[in-house]
Design a protein around this motif. Structure first.
Motif, PDB file in Angstrom:
ATOM      1  N   MET A  28      -4.018  42.079  56.317  1.00 21.97           N
ATOM      2  CA  MET A  28      -3.107  42.679  55.369  1.00 21.97           C
ATOM      3  C   MET A  28      -3.899  43.484  54.347  1.00 21.97           C
ATOM      4  SD  MET A  28      -0.060  40.859  53.390  1.00 21.97           S
ATOM      5  CE  MET A  28       0.467  41.427  51.836  1.00 21.97           C
ATOM      6  N   ASP A  29      -3.402  44.659  54.024  1.00 21.15           N
ATOM      7  CA  ASP A  29      -4.074  45.540  53.083  1.00 21.15           C
ATOM      8  C   ASP A  29      -3.904  45.036  51.654  1.00 21.15           C
ATOM      9  OD1 ASP A  29      -4.851  47.242  55.097  1.00 21.15           O
ATOM     10  OD2 ASP A  29      -3.048  48.488  54.941  1.00 21.15           O
ATOM     11  N   PRO A  30      -4.938  45.181  50.822  1.00 20.22           N
ATOM     12  CA  PRO A  30      -4.779  44.758  49.432  1.00 20.22           C
ATOM     13  C   PRO A  30      -3.822  45.652  48.653  1.00 20.22           C
ATOM     14  CG  PRO A  30      -6.984  45.637  49.811  1.00 20.22           C
ATOM     15  CD  PRO A  30      -6.288  45.592  51.128  1.00 20.22           C
ATOM     16  N   PHE A  31      -3.731  46.921  49.039  1.00 18.52           N
ATOM     17  CA  PHE A  31      -2.805  47.854  48.389  1.00 18.52           C
ATOM     18  C   PHE A  31      -1.951  48.507  49.454  1.00 18.52           C
ATOM     19  CE2 PHE A  31      -6.418  47.883  45.428  1.00 18.52           C
ATOM     20  CZ  PHE A  31      -5.762  47.503  44.281  1.00 18.52           C
ATOM     21  N   SER A  32      -0.676  48.647  49.185  1.00 21.55           N
ATOM     22  CA  SER A  32       0.178  49.351  50.129  1.00 21.55           C
ATOM     23  C   SER A  32       0.034  50.854  49.912  1.00 21.55           C
ATOM     24  CB  SER A  32       1.641  48.929  49.938  1.00 21.55           C
ATOM     25  OG  SER A  32       2.129  49.412  48.699  1.00 21.55           O
ATOM     26  N   PHE A  33       0.537  51.616  50.845  1.00 23.64           N
ATOM     27  CA  PHE A  33       0.452  53.073  50.741  1.00 23.64           C
ATOM     28  C   PHE A  33       1.262  53.571  49.552  1.00 23.64           C
ATOM     29  CE2 PHE A  33       1.682  57.404  52.289  1.00 23.64           C
ATOM     30  CZ  PHE A  33       0.412  57.957  52.141  1.00 23.64           C
ATOM     31  N   ASN A  34       2.365  52.924  49.242  1.00 20.64           N
ATOM     32  CA  ASN A  34       3.169  53.317  48.079  1.00 20.64           C
ATOM     33  C   ASN A  34       2.408  53.077  46.773  1.00 20.64           C
ATOM     34  OD1 ASN A  34       5.318  54.131  49.648  1.00 20.64           O
ATOM     35  ND2 ASN A  34       6.318  52.135  49.574  1.00 20.64           N
ATOM     36  N   ASP A  35       1.647  51.976  46.706  1.00 25.19           N
ATOM     37  CA  ASP A  35       0.831  51.724  45.518  1.00 25.19           C
ATOM     38  C   ASP A  35      -0.254  52.788  45.364  1.00 25.19           C
ATOM     39  OD1 ASP A  35       2.325  49.473  45.008  1.00 25.19           O
ATOM     40  OD2 ASP A  35       0.890  48.110  45.982  1.00 25.19           O
ATOM     41  N   THR A  36      -0.830  53.179  46.484  1.00 21.27           N
ATOM     42  CA  THR A  36      -1.855  54.228  46.450  1.00 21.27           C
ATOM     43  C   THR A  36      -1.263  55.545  45.974  1.00 21.27           C
ATOM     44  OG1 THR A  36      -2.980  53.142  48.292  1.00 21.27           O
ATOM     45  CG2 THR A  36      -3.607  55.397  47.823  1.00 21.27           C
ATOM     46  N   LEU A  37      -0.086  55.893  46.473  1.00 21.24           N
ATOM     47  CA  LEU A  37       0.571  57.129  46.039  1.00 21.24           C
ATOM     48  C   LEU A  37       0.949  57.073  44.561  1.00 21.24           C
ATOM     49  CD1 LEU A  37       2.908  58.065  49.018  1.00 21.24           C
ATOM     50  CD2 LEU A  37       0.792  59.173  48.303  1.00 21.24           C
ATOM     51  N   LEU A  38       1.383  55.913  44.101  1.00 22.04           N
ATOM     52  CA  LEU A  38       1.722  55.771  42.688  1.00 22.04           C
ATOM     53  C   LEU A  38       0.488  55.942  41.800  1.00 22.04           C
ATOM     54  CD1 LEU A  38       3.844  55.072  40.519  1.00 22.04           C
ATOM     55  CD2 LEU A  38       3.179  52.680  40.828  1.00 22.04           C
ATOM     56  N   LEU A  39      -0.618  55.324  42.191  1.00 26.33           N
ATOM     57  CA  LEU A  39      -1.858  55.467  41.424  1.00 26.33           C
ATOM     58  C   LEU A  39      -2.349  56.915  41.439  1.00 26.33           C
ATOM     59  CD1 LEU A  39      -4.203  54.228  39.843  1.00 26.33           C
ATOM     60  CD2 LEU A  39      -5.288  53.743  42.055  1.00 26.33           C
ATOM     61  N   ALA A  40      -2.270  57.568  42.588  1.00 24.95           N
ATOM     62  CA  ALA A  40      -2.687  58.971  42.678  1.00 24.95           C
ATOM     63  C   ALA A  40      -1.793  59.870  41.835  1.00 24.95           C
ATOM     64  CB  ALA A  40      -2.683  59.425  44.131  1.00 24.95           C
ATOM     65  N   THR A  41      -0.507  59.584  41.800  1.00 26.67           N
ATOM     66  CA  THR A  41       0.409  60.371  40.975  1.00 26.67           C
ATOM     67  C   THR A  41       0.098  60.203  39.491  1.00 26.67           C
ATOM     68  OG1 THR A  41       2.136  60.112  42.651  1.00 26.67           O
ATOM     69  CG2 THR A  41       2.839  60.777  40.454  1.00 26.67           C
ATOM     70  N   ILE A  42      -0.192  58.974  39.090  1.00 26.21           N
ATOM     71  CA  ILE A  42      -0.539  58.732  37.691  1.00 26.21           C
ATOM     72  C   ILE A  42      -1.839  59.444  37.327  1.00 26.21           C
ATOM     73  CG2 ILE A  42      -1.252  56.924  36.066  1.00 26.21           C
ATOM     74  CD1 ILE A  42       0.747  55.066  37.516  1.00 26.21           C
ATOM     75  N   LEU A  43      -2.854  59.337  38.195  1.00 27.82           N
ATOM     76  CA  LEU A  43      -4.120  60.011  37.931  1.00 27.82           C
ATOM     77  C   LEU A  43      -3.956  61.527  37.875  1.00 27.82           C
ATOM     78  CD1 LEU A  43      -6.678  58.027  40.108  1.00 27.82           C
ATOM     79  CD2 LEU A  43      -6.616  58.201  37.628  1.00 27.82           C
ATOM     80  N   PHE A  44      -3.183  62.078  38.814  1.00 28.83           N
ATOM     81  CA  PHE A  44      -2.964  63.526  38.828  1.00 28.83           C
ATOM     82  C   PHE A  44      -2.220  63.970  37.577  1.00 28.83           C
ATOM     83  CE2 PHE A  44      -1.161  67.570  40.070  1.00 28.83           C
ATOM     84  CZ  PHE A  44      -2.219  68.150  40.777  1.00 28.83           C
ATOM     85  N   SER A  45      -1.253  63.184  37.132  1.00 30.69           N
ATOM     86  CA  SER A  45      -0.505  63.526  35.914  1.00 30.69           C
ATOM     87  C   SER A  45      -1.391  63.486  34.678  1.00 30.69           C
ATOM     88  CB  SER A  45       0.672  62.572  35.737  1.00 30.69           C
ATOM     89  OG  SER A  45       1.546  62.655  36.836  1.00 30.69           O
ATOM     90  N   ILE A  46      -2.284  62.501  34.613  1.00 31.06           N
ATOM     91  CA  ILE A  46      -3.220  62.426  33.490  1.00 31.06           C
ATOM     92  C   ILE A  46      -4.143  63.641  33.492  1.00 31.06           C
ATOM     93  CG2 ILE A  46      -5.207  61.148  32.577  1.00 31.06           C
ATOM     94  CD1 ILE A  46      -3.759  58.581  33.462  1.00 31.06           C
ATOM     95  N   GLY A  47      -4.642  64.012  34.665  1.00 24.86           N
ATOM     96  CA  GLY A  47      -5.498  65.186  34.763  1.00 24.86           C
ATOM     97  C   GLY A  47      -4.769  66.469  34.410  1.00 24.86           C
ATOM     98  N   LEU A  48      -3.536  66.606  34.869  1.00 18.64           N
ATOM     99  CA  LEU A  48      -2.747  67.795  34.559  1.00 18.64           C
ATOM    100  C   LEU A  48      -2.453  67.882  33.069  1.00 18.64           C
ATOM    101  CD1 LEU A  48      -1.264  70.241  35.758  1.00 18.64           C
ATOM    102  CD2 LEU A  48       0.756  68.782  35.957  1.00 18.64           C
TER     103      LEU A  48
END
Length: 107
Positions: A1-21
């Motif tokens: 079992m993965d420690p993070f789901s794909f949805n969690d990864t997308l959520l983290l990437a969205t937050i990081l991208f928003s902070i950068g933007l």
């Protein structure tokens, strides 16, 4: 079992991208803008790694390496431009006064 789901990864990437933007749009310091662009590139690389892990494909890691190389080149060119402006006697790193790069000054 993965420690993070794909949805969690997308959520983290969205937050990081928003902070950068937000960092690129709000701050006018060129060094801070370069760091914000690197955060945005790392967020997109995270999406590729997460997608590669989700579909058990190594293409995500290959794209991560390409994005990492692109981020290194972008940082090197950006810092070279900043040093060029500093060598011409520019007192501040504010991004609004970048018209000194156009060549020889007239008058």
């Amino acid at each position: 079992m993965d420690p993070f789901s794909f949805n969690d990864t997308l959520l983290l990437a969205t937050i990081l991208f928003s902070i950068g933007l937000a960092g690129v749009l709000v701050r006018r310091n060129m060094v801070f803008m370069l760091m914000s662009l690197d955060i945005m590139l790392n967020a997109t690389a995270l999406v590729f790694v997460g997608a590669g892990a989700r579909w058990h494909d190594a293409t995500g890691q290959v794209m991560f390496l390409m994005i990492l190389a692109l981020a290194a080149v972008e940082t090197a060119v950006g810092l070279a431009i900043i040093l060029c402006l500093h060598a011409r006697g520019r007192p501040t790193l504010d991004a609004d006064g970048g018209n000194l790069l156009r060549g020889a000054e007239h008058g």
